[in-house]
Enzyme design. Sequence first.
Site, mmCIF file in Angstrom:
data_model
loop_
_atom_site.group_PDB
_atom_site.id
_atom_site.type_symbol
_atom_site.label_atom_id
_atom_site.label_comp_id
_atom_site.label_asym_id
_atom_site.label_seq_id
_atom_site.Cartn_x
_atom_site.Cartn_y
_atom_site.Cartn_z
ATOM 1 N N LYS A 221 11.393 41.614 70.796
ATOM 2 C CA LYS A 221 10.832 42.072 72.061
ATOM 3 C C LYS A 221 9.715 41.182 72.592
ATOM 4 O O LYS A 221 9.230 40.270 71.914
ATOM 5 C CB LYS A 221 10.330 43.502 71.899
ATOM 6 C CG LYS A 221 11.475 44.532 71.960
ATOM 7 C CD LYS A 221 10.931 45.939 72.096
ATOM 8 C CE LYS A 221 12.054 46.955 72.210
ATOM 9 N NZ LYS A 221 11.546 48.335 72.265
ATOM 10 N N ARG A 255 13.805 49.769 63.894
ATOM 11 C CA ARG A 255 15.008 49.538 64.710
ATOM 12 C C ARG A 255 15.136 48.044 64.913
ATOM 13 O O ARG A 255 14.233 47.407 65.455
ATOM 14 C CB ARG A 255 14.866 50.274 66.041
ATOM 15 C CG ARG A 255 16.079 50.145 66.942
ATOM 16 C CD ARG A 255 15.885 50.969 68.212
ATOM 17 N NE ARG A 255 17.024 50.825 69.092
ATOM 18 C CZ ARG A 255 17.187 49.794 69.939
ATOM 19 N NH1 ARG A 255 16.284 48.824 69.990
ATOM 20 N NH2 ARG A 255 18.258 49.735 70.717
#
Length: 279
Positions: A221, A255
Amino acid sequence: MIFDCAGKSLDLSAPRIMGIVNVTPDSFSDGGKFLNHDAALKQAEKLIAEGADILDIGGESTRPGSDIVAEQEEIERVAPVIELISAEFDIPISIDTMKPGVMRAAVKAGAGLINDVNALRTEGALAAAVELNVPVCLMHMQGTPQTMQNEPHYDDVVAEVKAFLLERVDTCIKAGIKSEQIMLDPGFGFGKRARHNLRLMKHLSSLTELPYPVLVGVSRKSIIGDMLKVTVDERLAGSLSLAAISTWLGAKLIRTHDVKETHQAVKLSQAVMQVEDFD
Ligand SMILES: Nc1nc2[nH]c(SCC(=O)O)nc2c(=O)[nH]1
């Protein structure tokens, strides 16, 4: 701390790995690779072999500025894949969606956990989650995927995210969701600037001290890209560093797109945390 995901158990007494299978043409990291069902099944098989404890299936990208997908289209993307994986493997499956109709179709197809980046705020989502009676992940997002990165602002991001999640927990429990079926997620990158993401990571224990397991999703991210100035496919080291920090600070579910490497990072941070202090 064992979650019953439609008959498949997820033991969160120790940190576990959530492998990502995006069945979308536009997800920021692997968009379009797994649109066809065989490719998605192969990816599921790979992630399971690499040590995934649960697979997260997503049919609508929620990266900043992503397009909204119609409910029927999202169902057609995820339901067949969930059916295939659920028939072929014994692994718990979560559905990454905000839409109640997709939640229902996914659980019918074999999903055993609702992973909602909108924390069941969409009209009908909370009622669906109560009826479906599967565990839920409630995540913080400021705004929507279409708007969330336009000037996100907080007076105290840690306090505000914590207050939001506790309010959602209260609403969900009042609606009939069992507290032992709830996990929380600060929502890295969902309406946050780099400094907000860093503060949430630095003070993750303000969430992990609560009586709910915490899920962390930082894989590839912008929190990594912003700090290291690297492209999406150069963010593995950053993802693993943050996975280790997250578990050190008490996160119970990571995750990730990179299951094998993340499994190794989490195993190491666990080893450090659990070593006996004396012989
Ligand atoms: N619970 C949870 N679900 C997610 N779904 C996505 S999709 C965007 C991406 O993978 O960058 N991120 C997250 C996350 O951080 N937490």
